[in-house]
Design an enzyme around this catalytic site. Structure first.
Site, PDB file in Angstrom:
ATOM      1  N   HIS A   8      -1.473  10.644   1.415  1.00 50.13           N
ATOM      2  CA  HIS A   8      -1.688   9.674   0.286  1.00 50.13           C
ATOM      3  C   HIS A   8      -2.755   8.846   0.130  1.00 50.13           C
ATOM      4  O   HIS A   8      -3.144   7.753   1.107  1.00 50.13           O
ATOM      5  CB  HIS A   8      -0.361   8.695   0.222  1.00 50.13           C
ATOM      6  CG  HIS A   8       0.212   7.685  -0.791  1.00 50.13           C
ATOM      7  ND1 HIS A   8      -0.153   6.612  -0.774  1.00 50.13           N
ATOM      8  CD2 HIS A   8       0.313   8.323  -2.315  1.00 50.13           C
ATOM      9  CE1 HIS A   8      -0.018   6.185  -2.099  1.00 50.13           C
ATOM     10  NE2 HIS A   8       0.203   6.928  -2.863  1.00 50.13           N
ATOM     11  N   ARG A   9      -3.674   9.007  -0.652  1.00 53.93           N
ATOM     12  CA  ARG A   9      -4.791   8.398  -0.662  1.00 53.93           C
ATOM     13  C   ARG A   9      -5.738   8.494   0.633  1.00 53.93           C
ATOM     14  O   ARG A   9      -6.570   7.716   0.818  1.00 53.93           O
ATOM     15  CB  ARG A   9      -4.830   7.003  -1.251  1.00 53.93           C
ATOM     16  CG  ARG A   9      -3.916   6.711  -2.407  1.00 53.93           C
ATOM     17  CD  ARG A   9      -3.738   5.161  -2.682  1.00 53.93           C
ATOM     18  NE  ARG A   9      -2.645   5.093  -3.642  1.00 53.93           N
ATOM     19  CZ  ARG A   9      -2.220   3.775  -3.918  1.00 53.93           C
ATOM     20  NH1 ARG A   9      -2.750   2.665  -3.447  1.00 53.93           N
ATOM     21  NH2 ARG A   9      -1.289   3.763  -4.514  1.00 53.93           N
ATOM     22  N   GLU A  35      -3.653  13.754  -1.353  1.00 58.50           N
ATOM     23  CA  GLU A  35      -3.337  13.076  -2.574  1.00 58.50           C
ATOM     24  C   GLU A  35      -4.220  12.142  -3.125  1.00 58.50           C
ATOM     25  O   GLU A  35      -4.723  11.413  -2.140  1.00 58.50           O
ATOM     26  CB  GLU A  35      -1.951  12.428  -2.486  1.00 58.50           C
ATOM     27  CG  GLU A  35      -1.444  11.998  -3.984  1.00 58.50           C
ATOM     28  CD  GLU A  35      -1.599  10.725  -4.295  1.00 58.50           C
ATOM     29  OE1 GLU A  35      -1.693  10.214  -5.578  1.00 58.50           O
ATOM     30  OE2 GLU A  35      -2.417   9.804  -3.420  1.00 58.50           O
ATOM     31  N   ASP A  37      -6.309   9.860  -6.496  1.00 60.55           N
ATOM     32  CA  ASP A  37      -6.190   9.278  -8.088  1.00 60.55           C
ATOM     33  C   ASP A  37      -7.534   9.425  -8.575  1.00 60.55           C
ATOM     34  O   ASP A  37      -8.497   9.079  -8.226  1.00 60.55           O
ATOM     35  CB  ASP A  37      -5.684   7.982  -7.955  1.00 60.55           C
ATOM     36  CG  ASP A  37      -4.590   7.409  -7.175  1.00 60.55           C
ATOM     37  OD1 ASP A  37      -3.471   7.642  -7.679  1.00 60.55           O
ATOM     38  OD2 ASP A  37      -4.784   7.038  -6.104  1.00 60.55           O
ATOM     39  N   HIS A  50      -7.729   4.098  -7.097  1.00 57.17           N
ATOM     40  CA  HIS A  50      -6.078   4.081  -7.778  1.00 57.17           C
ATOM     41  C   HIS A  50      -6.189   2.789  -8.737  1.00 57.17           C
ATOM     42  O   HIS A  50      -5.580   3.176  -9.909  1.00 57.17           O
ATOM     43  CB  HIS A  50      -5.442   3.561  -6.616  1.00 57.17           C
ATOM     44  CG  HIS A  50      -3.868   3.364  -6.891  1.00 57.17           C
ATOM     45  ND1 HIS A  50      -3.403   2.232  -7.376  1.00 57.17           N
ATOM     46  CD2 HIS A  50      -2.863   4.020  -7.222  1.00 57.17           C
ATOM     47  CE1 HIS A  50      -2.187   2.198  -7.795  1.00 57.17           C
ATOM     48  NE2 HIS A  50      -1.542   3.400  -7.598  1.00 57.17           N
ATOM     49  N   GLU A 110      -3.886  13.065  -8.999  1.00 54.82           N
ATOM     50  CA  GLU A 110      -3.075  12.064 -10.002  1.00 54.82           C
ATOM     51  C   GLU A 110      -4.062  11.834 -11.019  1.00 54.82           C
ATOM     52  O   GLU A 110      -5.121  10.776 -10.777  1.00 54.82           O
ATOM     53  CB  GLU A 110      -2.506  11.052  -9.045  1.00 54.82           C
ATOM     54  CG  GLU A 110      -1.548  10.220 -10.374  1.00 54.82           C
ATOM     55  CD  GLU A 110      -0.835   9.040  -9.784  1.00 54.82           C
ATOM     56  OE1 GLU A 110      -0.599   8.231 -10.458  1.00 54.82           O
ATOM     57  OE2 GLU A 110      -0.540   9.109  -8.473  1.00 54.82           O
ATOM     58  N   LYS A 112      -4.751   8.984 -13.553  1.00 51.39           N
ATOM     59  CA  LYS A 112      -4.472   7.774 -13.590  1.00 51.39           C
ATOM     60  C   LYS A 112      -4.821   7.335 -15.010  1.00 51.39           C
ATOM     61  O   LYS A 112      -5.840   6.477 -15.222  1.00 51.39           O
ATOM     62  CB  LYS A 112      -5.350   6.768 -12.676  1.00 51.39           C
ATOM     63  CG  LYS A 112      -4.966   7.094 -11.098  1.00 51.39           C
ATOM     64  CD  LYS A 112      -3.549   6.474 -10.841  1.00 51.39           C
ATOM     65  CE  LYS A 112      -3.362   5.097 -11.178  1.00 51.39           C
ATOM     66  NZ  LYS A 112      -1.995   4.485 -10.719  1.00 51.39           N
ATOM     67  N   ASP A 230       1.084   7.633   3.885  1.00 52.53           N
ATOM     68  CA  ASP A 230      -0.018   6.960   4.240  1.00 52.53           C
ATOM     69  C   ASP A 230      -0.411   7.381   5.641  1.00 52.53           C
ATOM     70  O   ASP A 230      -1.576   7.050   6.211  1.00 52.53           O
ATOM     71  CB  ASP A 230       0.137   5.463   4.050  1.00 52.53           C
ATOM     72  CG  ASP A 230       0.347   4.855   2.672  1.00 52.53           C
ATOM     73  OD1 ASP A 230      -0.050   5.570   1.777  1.00 52.53           O
ATOM     74  OD2 ASP A 230       1.127   3.722   2.560  1.00 52.53           O
TER      75      ASP A 230
END
Length: 247
Positions: A8-9, A35, A37, A50, A110, A112, A230
């Site tokens: 995640h990120r 993943e 953004d 993000h 994703e 944003k 994370d």
């Protein structure tokens, strides 16, 4: 089915989120995917960050949309996490896609655009994914459901998923209606009933953001196709241990 572990990120517990060091660390730890953004700069360059504002994760202030990429790349996006990451830059989507050429990790991008409506974001992201030949291994998601349906309208053969953290009785039929491949849900929505119902309707379930052994184990046990964490190393270790126990 083996649960896909998305960092995640990036490995954002240990490196500044949505930066190349975080992606590198996720790869080193064995994550199945990244993943991230994406937003647009003033000159329509897709960048990976993000927050709509720069304040939290850089030494800049103001909105991402109000700066050109050349202006943004002057910022420090790493020292807020640790002095070790001083002078880390905000990456472009191109940087991630070029880096992934030799690694071929799965990607979840994703959009944003649920707060700021970036004109043409869907077109630009889809074009980049096709340019780097990464459309087949990428899922696009967004809290802006009108945005992800635009991906379908463009007929670009890129999978997309509905992203939500809210309970909604019509979640499954609505996801089918907009032709999403899956649903990406907040952990508090996760239940055996939801996963079963989704699968019966040919929808996969991915869950965010799970960082403890308890939540990671539950996501895997209930048969989520993917999870976002994370701490990808912890999730990978748990997945390996569960596999060894079954065999």
């Amino acid at each position: 089915m083996s649960t896909i572990i998305y960092a995640h990120r990036g490995a954002s517990k240990h490196a500044p989120e949505n930066t190349m060091p975080a992606f590198e660390l996720a790869y080193k730890h064995g994550a199945d995917g990244i993943e991230t953004d994406v937003q647009l700069t003033k000159d329509n360059i897709p960048v990976l960050i993000h927050d709509e504002q720069l304040n939290r994760t850089t030494n800049g202030t103001g909105f991402v949309k109000d700066f050109t990429y050349n202006e943004l790349k002057q910022l420090d996006a790493g020292s807020w996490k640790s002095p070790h990451f001083t002078d880390t830059k905000i990456p472009r989507l191109d940087d991630l896609l070029a880096w992934n050429q030799g690694k071929q990790l799965k990607l979840n991008v994703e959009l944003k655009n649920n707060i700021i409506s970036y004109q043409g974001l869907e077109d630009i992201v889809c074009q980049k994914l096709n340019e780097y030949k990464m459309a087949k291994q990428t899922v696009i998601s967004s809290f802006n459901h009108a945005s992800i349906t635009k991906v379908n309208d463009k007929n670009v053969n890129i999978d997309y998923a509905l992203l939500t953290g809210r309970r909604n009785r019509t979640l499954i039929p609505y996801s089918k209606k907009i032709k999403a491949k899956g649903i990406h849900i907040g952990y508090r929505l996760l239940s055996n009933r939801l996963v079963t119902l989704a699968n019966e309707n040919k929808l996969y379930v991915a869950v965010y953001t799970v960082n403890s052994p308890i939540t990671i184990n539950k996501a895997i046990r209930l048969g989520c196709q993917a999870l976002f964490t994370d701490v990808p190393k912890l999730a990978i270790d748990i997945k390996k241990r569960r596999f060894a126990e079954r065999n």
